[in-house]
Motif scaffolding. Structure first.
Motif, PDB file in Angstrom:
ATOM      1  N   LEU A 153      -2.547   2.959   9.740  1.00 29.63           N
ATOM      2  CA  LEU A 153      -2.928   1.549   9.792  1.00 29.63           C
ATOM      3  C   LEU A 153      -1.812   0.691  10.368  1.00 29.63           C
ATOM      4  O   LEU A 153      -2.053  -0.254  11.130  1.00 29.63           O
ATOM      5  N   ASP A 154      -0.571   1.020  10.006  1.00 34.71           N
ATOM      6  CA  ASP A 154       0.557   0.270  10.536  1.00 34.71           C
ATOM      7  C   ASP A 154       0.677   0.473  12.049  1.00 34.71           C
ATOM      8  O   ASP A 154       0.969  -0.479  12.792  1.00 34.71           O
ATOM      9  N   MET A 188      -2.723   8.929   1.208  1.00 31.83           N
ATOM     10  CA  MET A 188      -2.650   7.467   1.263  1.00 31.83           C
ATOM     11  C   MET A 188      -1.449   7.012   2.073  1.00 31.83           C
ATOM     12  O   MET A 188      -1.527   6.034   2.834  1.00 31.83           O
ATOM     13  N   MET A 189      -0.323   7.711   1.940  1.00 32.45           N
ATOM     14  CA  MET A 189       0.863   7.356   2.726  1.00 32.45           C
ATOM     15  C   MET A 189       0.600   7.580   4.210  1.00 32.45           C
ATOM     16  O   MET A 189       1.026   6.775   5.058  1.00 32.45           O
ATOM     17  N   ARG A 227       5.494  -6.665  -6.122  1.00 30.48           N
ATOM     18  CA  ARG A 227       5.325  -5.227  -5.930  1.00 30.48           C
ATOM     19  C   ARG A 227       5.003  -4.565  -7.265  1.00 30.48           C
ATOM     20  O   ARG A 227       5.537  -4.940  -8.310  1.00 30.48           O
ATOM     21  N   VAL A 228       4.136  -3.594  -7.225  1.00 34.72           N
ATOM     22  CA  VAL A 228       3.767  -2.817  -8.414  1.00 34.72           C
ATOM     23  C   VAL A 228       4.012  -1.346  -8.108  1.00 34.72           C
ATOM     24  O   VAL A 228       3.686  -0.869  -7.022  1.00 34.72           O
ATOM     25  N   PHE A 250       0.842  -1.201   0.000  1.00 39.42           N
ATOM     26  CA  PHE A 250       0.000   0.000   0.000  1.00 39.42           C
ATOM     27  C   PHE A 250       0.874   1.247   0.000  1.00 39.42           C
ATOM     28  O   PHE A 250       0.693   2.180  -0.795  1.00 39.42           O
ATOM     29  N   LEU A 251       1.875   1.279   0.872  1.00 40.94           N
ATOM     30  CA  LEU A 251       2.754   2.431   0.994  1.00 40.94           C
ATOM     31  C   LEU A 251       3.608   2.615  -0.255  1.00 40.94           C
ATOM     32  O   LEU A 251       3.829   3.741  -0.718  1.00 40.94           O
ATOM     33  N   TYR A 252       4.075   1.512  -0.824  1.00 41.44           N
ATOM     34  CA  TYR A 252       4.946   1.581  -2.001  1.00 41.44           C
ATOM     35  C   TYR A 252       4.208   2.170  -3.197  1.00 41.44           C
ATOM     36  O   TYR A 252       4.749   3.007  -3.924  1.00 41.44           O
ATOM     37  N   VAL A 253       2.987   1.732  -3.415  1.00 42.92           N
ATOM     38  CA  VAL A 253       2.202   2.263  -4.535  1.00 42.92           C
ATOM     39  C   VAL A 253       1.954   3.755  -4.365  1.00 42.92           C
ATOM     40  O   VAL A 253       2.090   4.549  -5.304  1.00 42.92           O
TER      41      VAL A 253
END
Length: 247
Positions: free
Chosen positions: A236-237, A229-230, A54-55, A4-7
């Motif tokens: 959430l983490d 989103m980040m 990962r995307v 989620f964070l990477y995207v």
């Protein structure tokens, strides 16, 4: 959670790259012969050790918008605008041949014919040099340059060269870091004698300033969404870590 964070992170980064493309277009809205860059985004898989799970987002410029810009009448003898498809050959800083549609020309103290960016205009046998001093210059629709030497009578006209025009097809052209276009193959384009120009006029930029401004606003909103989103991923983490400690 890291997916989620990477995207979101890569989306924000590539959004800044897309914003730079739009800002450059807007900055050249008044540059003669400028062709706007296009940009697009797509999802890419990240390959490395293990499975490609990962995307990430990637912004790229698939090319330039080759639509013709507006023709502005100037009345200057050294201004030319290409009618339809085609390019004018100039000499790049490294000495190679490149192509542009910026047709506001002039000559320096040595008689070398250059464009508005001080790039030497190429003829069929190399850079074009005018025999100074001259009283009048005329460029025909075929790109033939005629001059009247200073002090000569009106009927004395001398042809000094012909501008090299090419038309390899816009799908073959690629913009370089210096803003000039070249063949994607790296080869030198052949002369096309069918290219015609209009004298006393220049082609303006094809950038639509309103459209670029709207796109910049959209990209900025997308960037703000990615940052949110980040932040959500971080919250959430943190909540997941609290649940693990409680258990």
């Amino acid at each position: 959670m890291d997916k989620f964070l990477y995207v979101a992170m890569t989306g924000a980064k590539q959004g800044m790259n897309a914003l730079a493309v739009r800002a450059n277009n807007l900055a050249n809205a008044n540059t003669d012969g400028f062709k706007a860059d296009m940009n697009q985004a797509r999802a890419m898989q990240a390959f490395g050790e293990g499975m490609p799970t990962r995307v990430f987002s990637m912004a790229e410029s698939p090319g330039a918008n080759f639509r013709e810009g507006p023709i502005r009448t100037t009345g200057r003898d050294l201004d030319i605008a290409i009618n339809g498809d085609g390019w004018m050959a100039v000499q790049a800083q490294d000495g190679s041949e490149a192509y542009t549609r910026a047709g506001s020309l002039k000559f320096d103290s040595t008689g070398l014919l250059v464009n508005s960016s001080d790039r030497a205009v190429m003829g069929e046998a190399g850079p074009i040099v005018l025999p100074l001093p001259i009283e009048k210059v005329h460029i025909s629709g075929e790109g033939i340059i005629s001059v009247r030497p200073q002090g000569a009578t009106a009927e004395v006209i001398e042809e000094v060269g012909r501008i090299k025009f090419v038309n390899p097809g816009n799908d073959q052209m690629m913009r370089g870091e210096d803003g000039l276009f070249r063949l994607a193959s790296g080869e030198v384009a052949a002369t096309d004698p069918t290219v015609r120009v209009e004298n006393g006029a220049v082609e303006g930029s094809n950038v639509n300033a309103v459209h670029e401004m709207v796109e910049m606003i959209n990209i900025q909103r997308q960037y703000e969404m990615q940052v949110k989103m980040m932040k959500n991923a971080e919250e959430l983490d943190r909540a997941s870590s609290s649940l693990l400690r409680m258990s």
